[in-house]
Design a protein around this motif. Structure first.
Motif, PDB file in Angstrom:
ATOM      1  N   VAL A  31       0.841  -1.203   0.000  1.00  0.00           N
ATOM      2  CA  VAL A  31       0.000   0.000   0.000  1.00  0.00           C
ATOM      3  C   VAL A  31       0.874   1.252   0.000  1.00  0.00           C
ATOM      4  O   VAL A  31       0.580   2.235  -0.697  1.00  0.00           O
ATOM      5  N   LEU A  32       1.960   1.236   0.771  1.00  0.00           N
ATOM      6  CA  LEU A  32       2.866   2.385   0.782  1.00  0.00           C
ATOM      7  C   LEU A  32       3.486   2.598  -0.595  1.00  0.00           C
ATOM      8  O   LEU A  32       3.653   3.742  -1.039  1.00  0.00           O
ATOM      9  N   ALA A  33       3.828   1.517  -1.271  1.00  0.00           N
ATOM     10  CA  ALA A  33       4.350   1.633  -2.630  1.00  0.00           C
ATOM     11  C   ALA A  33       3.293   2.219  -3.564  1.00  0.00           C
ATOM     12  O   ALA A  33       3.612   3.028  -4.450  1.00  0.00           O
ATOM     13  N   ALA A  34       2.049   1.823  -3.377  1.00  0.00           N
ATOM     14  CA  ALA A  34       0.971   2.343  -4.213  1.00  0.00           C
ATOM     15  C   ALA A  34       0.825   3.850  -4.037  1.00  0.00           C
ATOM     16  O   ALA A  34       0.631   4.587  -5.005  1.00  0.00           O
ATOM     17  N   VAL A  35       0.924   4.313  -2.791  1.00  0.00           N
ATOM     18  CA  VAL A  35       0.856   5.754  -2.539  1.00  0.00           C
ATOM     19  C   VAL A  35       2.028   6.462  -3.222  1.00  0.00           C
ATOM     20  O   VAL A  35       1.863   7.508  -3.857  1.00  0.00           O
ATOM     21  N   TYR A  36       3.215   5.877  -3.095  1.00  0.00           N
ATOM     22  CA  TYR A  36       4.418   6.458  -3.703  1.00  0.00           C
ATOM     23  C   TYR A  36       4.271   6.570  -5.226  1.00  0.00           C
ATOM     24  O   TYR A  36       4.566   7.610  -5.814  1.00  0.00           O
ATOM     25  N   LEU A  37       3.811   5.508  -5.849  1.00  0.00           N
ATOM     26  CA  LEU A  37       3.655   5.530  -7.300  1.00  0.00           C
ATOM     27  C   LEU A  37       2.530   6.456  -7.737  1.00  0.00           C
ATOM     28  O   LEU A  37       2.567   7.048  -8.820  1.00  0.00           O
ATOM     29  N   ASP A  38       1.530   6.606  -6.903  1.00  0.00           N
ATOM     30  CA  ASP A  38       0.378   7.433  -7.233  1.00  0.00           C
ATOM     31  C   ASP A  38       0.688   8.927  -7.107  1.00  0.00           C
ATOM     32  O   ASP A  38       0.240   9.721  -7.928  1.00  0.00           O
ATOM     33  N   ALA A  39       1.475   9.295  -6.095  1.00  0.00           N
ATOM     34  CA  ALA A  39       1.627  10.724  -5.814  1.00  0.00           C
ATOM     35  C   ALA A  39       3.032  11.148  -5.401  1.00  0.00           C
ATOM     36  O   ALA A  39       3.236  12.318  -5.071  1.00  0.00           O
ATOM     37  N   GLY A  40       3.996  10.222  -5.355  1.00  0.00           N
ATOM     38  CA  GLY A  40       5.362  10.620  -5.063  1.00  0.00           C
ATOM     39  C   GLY A  40       5.784  10.416  -3.621  1.00  0.00           C
ATOM     40  O   GLY A  40       4.992  10.029  -2.755  1.00  0.00           O
ATOM     41  N   LEU A  41       7.057  10.721  -3.379  1.00  0.00           N
ATOM     42  CA  LEU A  41       7.655  10.432  -2.076  1.00  0.00           C
ATOM     43  C   LEU A  41       7.047  11.264  -0.955  1.00  0.00           C
ATOM     44  O   LEU A  41       6.849  10.758   0.156  1.00  0.00           O
ATOM     45  N   GLU A  42       6.747  12.529  -1.196  1.00  0.00           N
ATOM     46  CA  GLU A  42       6.215  13.359  -0.113  1.00  0.00           C
ATOM     47  C   GLU A  42       4.849  12.870   0.349  1.00  0.00           C
ATOM     48  O   GLU A  42       4.534  12.915   1.536  1.00  0.00           O
ATOM     49  N   ALA A  43       4.036  12.401  -0.589  1.00  0.00           N
ATOM     50  CA  ALA A  43       2.739  11.837  -0.207  1.00  0.00           C
ATOM     51  C   ALA A  43       2.927  10.572   0.615  1.00  0.00           C
ATOM     52  O   ALA A  43       2.241  10.347   1.623  1.00  0.00           O
TER      53      ALA A  43
END
Length: 231
Positions: free
Chosen positions: A127-139
């Motif tokens: 899930v954390l990877a999904a957030v990263y791919l969706d909106a970048g490292l700061e998200a």
């Protein structure tokens, strides 16, 4: 990855609990799909798990590095391990009820996969990877720090290895070192689940389950530490 279909009501509610609104819902759907439920048309989360582990590691390494500028590498390493280990990820997954939306194959559902430490921890990383791919490292950083804040605050207490702490507890009372007995090994060969019992000389014992024997031993030691602390 294309944007794909909109999220179901349950997944949308999970997205709210997570604290991130996905521009590409397909990323979250993939992150919540265990290998047992994957297919040619429904990709599973193992590749995302690999990436999420590294995203979490970078955020935690930077956070610890900045928070204590006088800490040595020997002090930072156990704190880091306490924050990124599978048990910590699984605890966050339980806090936001990830298991309720985890897509599992029939065999995993029957064997209680929604409660398994290893599956929850792996899915949380995905899930954390999904957030990263969706909106970048700061998200991803914002999501991580919002859910790991309590763990970061108490990291010095959590950084002590449970097996070491239990052994020190026993030795301080003149007891023999704890024993660790494998009670069960369940699941397919590629994803076993171990049940380990930690035993003290005085007869007290507690069990732990995990997808790796060492993690199951740590979980058993932690459970036994909580037991002796309550007594």
């Amino acid at each position: 990855m294309p944007k794909g279909p909109t999220l179901s009501a349950d997944m949308a509610a999970f997205s709210d609990r997570l604290g991130h609104r996905f521009e590409r819902p397909a990323l979250l759907q993939r992150a919540l799909t265990h290998a047992s439920a994957g297919s040619a048309t429904r990709p599973h989360n193992q590749r995302l798990e690999f990436l999420g582990d590294r995203v979490l590691g970078l955020v935690m390494a930077e956070t610890l590095f900045s928070a204590d500028k006088d800490a040595t590498e020997g002090q930072l390493a156990p704190r880091f391990n306490a924050l990124v280990r599978k048990e910590a990820c699984a605890a966050i997954a339980r806090k936001i009820d990830l298991g309720a939306v985890l897509r599992l194959g029939r065999s995993e559902m029957i064997s209680g996969g929604r409660r398994k430490e290893a599956l929850l921890g792996d899915a949380m990383e995905a899930v954390l990877a999904a957030v990263y791919l969706d909106a970048g490292l700061e998200a991803a950083r914002a999501v991580i720090l919002s859910h790991w804040d309590d763990k970061i605050e108490q990291v010095d207490a959590d950084a002590r290895d449970p097996k070491t702490a239990l052994q020190e507890w026993a030795q301080a009372r003149g007891e023999a070192p704890p024993r660790y007995v494998e009670l069960d090994r369940d699941g397919p060969p590629h994803a076993p689940v171990f049940t380990i019992e930690a035993q003290l000389q005085d007869g007290r014992r507690a069990q732990g389950k995990a997808g790796a024997k060492r993690q199951a031993e740590q979980a058993a030691a932690q459970a036994l530490l909580r037991q002796v602390a309550q007594e």
